[in-house]
Design an enzyme around this catalytic site. Sequence first.
Site, PDB file in Angstrom:
ATOM      1  N   ALA A  54       0.721  -1.105  -0.022  1.00 21.87           N
ATOM      2  CA  ALA A  54      -0.094  -0.005   0.041  1.00 21.87           C
ATOM      3  C   ALA A  54       0.809   1.271  -0.163  1.00 21.87           C
ATOM      4  O   ALA A  54       0.410   2.500  -0.228  1.00 21.87           O
ATOM      5  CB  ALA A  54      -0.915   0.143   1.288  1.00 21.87           C
ATOM      6  N   ILE A  89       6.706   2.857  -3.284  1.00 19.60           N
ATOM      7  CA  ILE A  89       7.114   2.027  -4.232  1.00 19.60           C
ATOM      8  C   ILE A  89       6.332   0.691  -4.509  1.00 19.60           C
ATOM      9  O   ILE A  89       5.928   0.381  -5.735  1.00 19.60           O
ATOM     10  CB  ILE A  89       8.652   1.492  -3.939  1.00 19.60           C
ATOM     11  CG1 ILE A  89       9.290   2.976  -3.691  1.00 19.60           C
ATOM     12  CG2 ILE A  89       9.139   0.810  -4.808  1.00 19.60           C
ATOM     13  CD1 ILE A  89      10.985   2.525  -3.179  1.00 19.60           C
ATOM     14  N   TYR A  92      18.330   2.649  10.906  1.00 14.49           N
ATOM     15  CA  TYR A  92      17.639   2.118   9.631  1.00 14.49           C
ATOM     16  C   TYR A  92      18.747   1.549   8.448  1.00 14.49           C
ATOM     17  O   TYR A  92      18.265   0.436   8.334  1.00 14.49           O
ATOM     18  CB  TYR A  92      16.883   3.424   9.164  1.00 14.49           C
ATOM     19  CG  TYR A  92      16.436   3.391   7.548  1.00 14.49           C
ATOM     20  CD1 TYR A  92      15.232   2.912   7.273  1.00 14.49           C
ATOM     21  CD2 TYR A  92      17.286   3.971   6.440  1.00 14.49           C
ATOM     22  CE1 TYR A  92      14.729   2.418   6.007  1.00 14.49           C
ATOM     23  CE2 TYR A  92      16.644   3.476   5.087  1.00 14.49           C
ATOM     24  CZ  TYR A  92      15.575   2.818   4.771  1.00 14.49           C
ATOM     25  OH  TYR A  92      14.963   2.597   3.672  1.00 14.49           O
ATOM     26  N   LYS A 146      18.519  -2.252   7.255  1.00 12.35           N
ATOM     27  CA  LYS A 146      18.229  -2.659   5.809  1.00 12.35           C
ATOM     28  C   LYS A 146      19.497  -3.308   5.423  1.00 12.35           C
ATOM     29  O   LYS A 146      19.440  -4.591   4.436  1.00 12.35           O
ATOM     30  CB  LYS A 146      18.559  -1.440   4.678  1.00 12.35           C
ATOM     31  CG  LYS A 146      17.367  -0.264   5.134  1.00 12.35           C
ATOM     32  CD  LYS A 146      16.105  -1.017   3.977  1.00 12.35           C
ATOM     33  CE  LYS A 146      14.733  -1.074   4.721  1.00 12.35           C
ATOM     34  NZ  LYS A 146      14.050  -2.046   3.839  1.00 12.35           N
TER      35      LYS A 146
END
Length: 377
Positions: free
Chosen positions: A12, A15, A186, A190
């Site tokens: 949703a 990207i 963050y 990743k």
Amino acid sequence: MSIRDVLVTGGAGYIGSHLVDALVGRGYRVTVLDNLEPQVHRSGVWPSYANPKATYVKGDVRDRAVFEPLVLASQAVVHFGAAVSVGQSMYQIDRYVDVNTRGTALLLDILVNTKHKVEKVIVASSIGVYGEGAYVCATHGLVAPRIRAEGQLAARDWEQRCPQCHEHVASVPTPEEKALYRDNIYSMTKYHQEEMVLLIGKTYGIPAVAPRFFNVYGPRQSLSNPYAGVAAIWLSRLMNGKPPVVFEDGGQLRDFVSIHDVVDCLVLMLEKSGADYLPVNVGSGETITILDIARLLQRLLGSSIEAQVTETGRKFDIRHNTADISRARETLGYAPRVTLDQGFAELIEWAKTTPDVAVDFFDRALKELQEKGLLVQ
Ligand SMILES: NC(=O)c1ccc[n+]([C@@H]2O[C@H](COP(=O)([O-])OP(=O)(O)OC[C@H]3O[C@@H](n4cnc5c(N)ncnc54)[C@H](O)[C@@H]3O)[C@@H](O)[C@H]2O)c1
Ligand SMILES: [Zn+2]
């Protein structure tokens, strides 16, 4: 077997939703798993752009009871559901690690311990895994400096220096082989997501690819989320009659890539095997300073509001990072086609039609950074 059912977590989001459109258009059966994270989806309902031909499941990537049956029903999993702000990750550490790292661990745990039919996993990685980009020193050639020390930022000595001779170095496009240094939570998550997926993929023979997105821009980018991408934040500021706030001197080099080129690349990753088991830079291959992005937005909007260059650094920021996209070109035949002028004109046209743009929470986010001592004055 060929791929017919694709599960897109975070489908949703910005990207993911564009990818869902492309996949539906190509005849795939698409299911979206998304928890409608309130910071991204303020209304709490599925966004109006959600493709009606996909199936939507509201749920969390940390919830096995929801995630497992969806994985078992798919031949491909695109894992995009994540918490996505660099700055916020530096003070919401538990949430970032939990959603990003543990959510991915759960996906892999499901794959390894069930009889699944998954033939491809694509996990969203990021430019963040590099820390600083690649540089060349006149004496020492290619070097990989670490993030700048606070003292250097305080002295407003913005440009990177050679780790060996401490002279200034010049930015060059970053290849996937560059040493990886994570400078914020963050980016650590990743990195973990990417490493875990590629490792388990290799070990168990499940083809996996980790696109390392550079600065993706385009319609549906959250304009009211102050933790989103810089282009969206500045566009929202300009459209609210406020100046874009530019950290340092604005000379930071980046690679801004249109969402349409990103989606093309993701479809190639799904349908071709050339990049299997690899991390792959996804950029435009074009280099621009962030101040020029602010000016481009100003010009395309016809605004007279100048960017406000703060000459202030943030502790977690890198100086330059631009994409070497040779791997995507060579292994997948990726060929970006949207120019910055075209892509940003499209972003602006879309922004004019979204109510989201009327809300600007940037000042509040800036205050949070100040309070946490993350700005170097
Ligand atoms: N936009 C960029 O420039 C960029 C750059 C590098 C990496 N990425 C990565 O690409 C992916 C997609 O990013 P985006 O820009 O579309 O972000 P986005 O915030 O628009 O989309 C992320 C989606 O994930 C959902 N989500 C968040 N937490 C979830 C959870 N616990 N369970 C289920 N769903 C959850 C959100 O509701 C949202 O719809 C992310 O993994 C992000 O880290 C994006
Ligand atoms: Zn040197």
